[in-house]
Design an enzyme around this catalytic site. Structure first.
Site, PDB file in Angstrom:
ATOM      1  N   ASP A  64       1.057  -1.175  -0.233  1.00 39.91           N
ATOM      2  CA  ASP A  64       0.185   0.073   0.258  1.00 39.91           C
ATOM      3  C   ASP A  64       0.752   1.488   0.011  1.00 39.91           C
ATOM      4  O   ASP A  64       0.336   2.280   0.060  1.00 39.91           O
ATOM      5  CB  ASP A  64      -1.033  -0.040   1.287  1.00 39.91           C
ATOM      6  CG  ASP A  64      -0.416   0.022   2.549  1.00 39.91           C
ATOM      7  OD1 ASP A  64       1.039   0.075   2.361  1.00 39.91           O
ATOM      8  OD2 ASP A  64      -0.950   0.290   3.584  1.00 39.91           O
ATOM      9  N   ASP A  68       4.976  -0.770   7.479  1.00 41.75           N
ATOM     10  CA  ASP A  68       4.280  -1.438   8.306  1.00 41.75           C
ATOM     11  C   ASP A  68       4.931  -2.377   9.378  1.00 41.75           C
ATOM     12  O   ASP A  68       6.159  -2.453   8.957  1.00 41.75           O
ATOM     13  CB  ASP A  68       3.032  -2.056   7.642  1.00 41.75           C
ATOM     14  CG  ASP A  68       3.437  -3.013   6.769  1.00 41.75           C
ATOM     15  OD1 ASP A  68       4.568  -3.537   6.795  1.00 41.75           O
ATOM     16  OD2 ASP A  68       2.895  -2.992   5.492  1.00 41.75           O
ATOM     17  N   ASP A 137       6.930   5.530  21.329  1.00 40.02           N
ATOM     18  CA  ASP A 137       6.566   7.066  21.593  1.00 40.02           C
ATOM     19  C   ASP A 137       5.487   7.099  22.385  1.00 40.02           C
ATOM     20  O   ASP A 137       4.309   6.534  22.190  1.00 40.02           O
ATOM     21  CB  ASP A 137       6.117   7.661  20.061  1.00 40.02           C
ATOM     22  CG  ASP A 137       6.998   8.704  19.920  1.00 40.02           C
ATOM     23  OD1 ASP A 137       6.944   9.739  20.613  1.00 40.02           O
ATOM     24  OD2 ASP A 137       8.030   8.708  19.050  1.00 40.02           O
ATOM     25  N   ASP A 239       7.175  12.100  23.875  1.00 38.68           N
ATOM     26  CA  ASP A 239       7.104  13.472  22.856  1.00 38.68           C
ATOM     27  C   ASP A 239       6.544  14.713  23.785  1.00 38.68           C
ATOM     28  O   ASP A 239       5.820  14.878  24.424  1.00 38.68           O
ATOM     29  CB  ASP A 239       5.599  13.193  21.963  1.00 38.68           C
ATOM     30  CG  ASP A 239       5.722  14.148  20.899  1.00 38.68           C
ATOM     31  OD1 ASP A 239       6.630  13.983  19.862  1.00 38.68           O
ATOM     32  OD2 ASP A 239       4.761  14.693  20.753  1.00 38.68           O
ATOM     33  N   GLU A 293      11.364  14.083  25.136  1.00 36.25           N
ATOM     34  CA  GLU A 293      11.901  15.042  23.994  1.00 36.25           C
ATOM     35  C   GLU A 293      11.877  16.421  24.751  1.00 36.25           C
ATOM     36  O   GLU A 293      10.858  17.026  25.315  1.00 36.25           O
ATOM     37  CB  GLU A 293      10.944  15.268  22.852  1.00 36.25           C
ATOM     38  CG  GLU A 293      11.257  15.845  21.728  1.00 36.25           C
ATOM     39  CD  GLU A 293      10.375  16.351  20.686  1.00 36.25           C
ATOM     40  OE1 GLU A 293      10.703  16.654  19.597  1.00 36.25           O
ATOM     41  OE2 GLU A 293       9.143  16.350  21.079  1.00 36.25           O
ATOM     42  N   HIS A 369      13.603  12.066  12.713  1.00 32.03           N
ATOM     43  CA  HIS A 369      12.439  12.411  11.888  1.00 32.03           C
ATOM     44  C   HIS A 369      12.221  13.572  11.627  1.00 32.03           C
ATOM     45  O   HIS A 369      11.210  13.981  10.852  1.00 32.03           O
ATOM     46  CB  HIS A 369      11.313  11.361  12.159  1.00 32.03           C
ATOM     47  CG  HIS A 369      10.818  11.751  13.443  1.00 32.03           C
ATOM     48  ND1 HIS A 369      11.382  11.630  14.801  1.00 32.03           N
ATOM     49  CD2 HIS A 369       9.386  12.271  13.761  1.00 32.03           C
ATOM     50  CE1 HIS A 369      10.524  12.183  15.756  1.00 32.03           C
ATOM     51  NE2 HIS A 369       9.343  12.564  15.176  1.00 32.03           N
ATOM     52  N   ASP A 370      12.617  14.498  12.780  1.00 33.18           N
ATOM     53  CA  ASP A 370      12.304  16.022  12.598  1.00 33.18           C
ATOM     54  C   ASP A 370      13.342  16.909  11.993  1.00 33.18           C
ATOM     55  O   ASP A 370      13.262  18.138  11.884  1.00 33.18           O
ATOM     56  CB  ASP A 370      11.905  16.590  13.721  1.00 33.18           C
ATOM     57  CG  ASP A 370      10.397  15.966  14.605  1.00 33.18           C
ATOM     58  OD1 ASP A 370       9.728  15.528  13.743  1.00 33.18           O
ATOM     59  OD2 ASP A 370      10.448  15.874  15.918  1.00 33.18           O
TER      60      ASP A 370
END
Ligand code: NOJ
Length: 599
Positions: A64, A68, A137, A239, A293, A369-370
């Site tokens: 897709d 995953d 997370d 987070d 974080e 990822h940021d």
């Protein structure tokens, strides 16, 4: 090629099996003298190397176009063979995906695109069988607006979930300004006509902030943490955890913050009380690891979160390092090479190391990822220097006195994709800033040029597994474009090439794990003013190692610290020996770890 791959994995498995039998001593012991001072207390979470998996982009198993859980499970041998101990997995909970899973609509369910709870259990079991721990997370500063709690809360002012969120009744007028990271208008208050009130959202409109001043809400959070710990999860990355407590009178931003909202958000009145409560209620009952974080956290506040006597968190991420070498303009961060000041960067590392000299413990990362890709940001991603500079940065990450976090893809030197068309972007942050700038008549070209360097999507492109179509990530259409350099930069090619970043990374991890001095040893900066070479020593129990990293594309020079002569080179990212008498000459982006002997 198949034979090469098999040989590679057999060798690696043998190395891993060896490591498993020589696992580090138990928590609590002290590794000995720390150059005169007592070394930090041992703990397993100080000795691990963490590998961050961004699940959306890791590996798609069902075509897709979205990564995953089964995809991750299929690559567990790859992860094991890196030598890392812990995986940090970005959110995989049920979510409408306004912010790629950081907007959770059910904390106890798995996002459909990622698979099922059975897939999760199989993945966790597969990790544990291989001796890999999993940290998830924990996103509890806010939920999704599609979470049942918020759906209820917005229904009526007397709803029993009303107090789970922050509401400002509109009859009191417009609420005092609060800045939002992702909102198109940068406004953290959103009017909701159902109850004629505004709700607070520090992030997007679909991420309403949870009200931690509400005791019931706090206990809901503790319950969901227990749910995952009881499943066997080994910890949480939390987070924007410093933002959870708010002064619910919502006064105007105090002048001393000079307009810096995040700094203010990180100083809520009951923050530490709640972290201690969380520790008492949940964390101390499990043998788990925690990393907050630390948005907005400065060296002055650091020990309040992680001091040995605080009973709050174990570690947090500080952002001073990754925020260097850029220029903030309004709400935007622009790359700025004139700001590439190595001595200033060294100072940041040194200052943070000294904060934890006697208490607490640090973390180190150069990408996630940021952030844009580490090699593009701190190294040099041109074909000539990409491998050398990526190896040099891994040498840095794995020789600091802090728990290292490696972002997936960095182990093969993945680089920024540098989109030039707004239609390629998927990140709501870039898209919403763009919309705002467009409305305000801002300079869109300048904005896009900057985003090509700093956008979060740079690090979110699919992992490059092979030279097959879509880099072997998916057989469908990937949710975000694959970096076209995958034909040469990919895992399969890196496995074949023994001089690759991947092989070096593995050797570096092995070195860290076999040398307690690289984990616990005292850090001392050398040659501070050197504009190109970052050099330091690590010392423990009478043993001293020197690390030297050339951050420049020219030849660098430094020297041995006085009173020492060069011993064995433990690792070197080049074939060329750096030692020439007492002076050290480093090729562009050369990095090495050298044993020092007293003269
Ligand atoms: C920090 C996360 O790392 C980021 O990806 C997310 O967008 C914000 N927090 C909001 O949850």
């Amino acid at each position: 090629m198949k034979r090469c791959l098999i040989l590679f994995w057999v060798t690696l498995l043998a190395a891993c099996a060896h490591r498993a039998t020589t696992s580090p001593p138990q928590t609590g012991a002290t590794p000995g003298q720390h150059d005169g001072a007592t070394a930090p207390r041992r703990a397993w979470w100080k000795e691990v190397v963490v590998y961050q998996v961004y699940p959306r982009s890791f590996k798609d198993s069902d075509g897709d176009g979205v990564g995953d859980l089964k995809g991750i499970t299929s690559q567990l041998d790859y992860i094991k063979n890196l030598g890392v101990d812990v995986v940090w997995l970005n959110p995989v909970y049920q979510s409408p995906n306004d912010d790629n899973g950081y907007d959770i609509s059910d904390y106890r369910a798995i996002m459909r695109e990622m698979g099922s709870m059975a897939d999760f259990d199989a993945m966790l079991q597969g990790m544990h069988q291989r001796g890999i721990k999993l940290i998830m997370d924990l996103v509890v500063n806010h939920s999704s607006d599609e979470h049942r709690w918020f759906q209820q809360s917005r229904r009526g002012r007397d709803n029993r979930y009303r107090g789970y969120y922050h509401w400002w009744p509109a009859e009191k007028g417009t609420p005092p300004k609060r800045w939002s990271y992702f909102d198109e208008d940068a406004n953290a208050w959103r009017y909701d006509s159902t109850t004629h009130a505004y709700y607070l959202h520090y992030f997007s409109r679909k991420q309403p902030d949870l009200n931690w001043e509400n005791r019931r809400l706090r206990h809901e959070v503790y319950d969901l943490m227990r749910f995952w710990f009881d499943k066997g999860v080994d910890g949480f990355r939390m987070d924007v955890i410093p933002f959870i407590s708010k002064d619910t009178t919502f006064p105007p931003l105090p002048a001393e913050y000079g307009g810096n909202y995040p700094a203010y958000y990180a100083k809520g009145p009951h923050l530490h009380e709640y972290l201690r409560e969380m520790n008492r209620e949940v964390l101390r009952k499990y043998n788990v690891m925690t990393v907050g974080e630390g948005a907005g956290v400065t060296t002055d506040d650091a020990l309040k979160f992680v001091g040995d006597d605080r009973q709050e968190l174990q570690t947090f991420f500080q952002f001073e390092i990754v925020e260097r070498w850029g220029r903030r303009q309004g709400d935007f961060m622009y790359p700025d090479s004139s700001n590439r000041d190595l001595p200033a960067l060294k100072d940041v590392f040194t200052r943070w190391d000294s904060v934890f000299a006697n208490s607490g413990w640090g973390t180190v990362f150069l990408g996630n990822h940021d952030q844009s890709r580490m090699v593009s940001r701190f190294g040099n991603d041109t074909p000539r220097y990409r491998n050398a500079s990526a190896k040099m940065l891994h040498t840095l990450l794995l020789t600091m006195r802090a728990t290292p976090y490696i972002y997936n893809g960095d182990e093969i030197g993945m680089a920024n994709i540098r989109f030039s068309d707004i239609r390629d972007y998927r990140d709501l942050m870039t898209i919403n800033y763009y919309k705002r700038l467009e409305r305000e008549g801002g300079d869109l070209r300048e904005f896009l040029a900057a985003q090509a360097e700093v956008s979060r999507d740079n690090s979110r492109t699919p992992i490059q597994w092979s030279a097959d179509s879509n880099a072997g990530f998916t057989r469908g259409v990937p949710w975000i474009r694959v970096n076209p350099d995958y034909r040469t930069v990919n895992v399969a090619a890196a496995v074949r090439d023994t001089s690759s970043v991947l092989h070096y990374f593995r050797r570096m991890v092995e070195l860290r794990k076999s040398e307690p001095v690289l984990v616990y040893g005292r850090y001392q900066l050398l040659d501070r003013e050197n504009p190109e070479v970052f050099a330091y020593t690590r010392s423990l129990n009478g043993r001293t190692l020197m690390v030297a990293l050339n951050f420049g594309s020219g030849v660098g020079h430094t020297s041995l610290p006085s009173g020492y002569k060069a011993g064995r080179i433990l690792i070197n990212n080049m074939g060329i020996a750096p030692v020439r008498v007492a002076s050290l000459v480093l090729e562009p982006y050369q990095a090495f770890v050298l044993e020092l002997k007293k003269e």
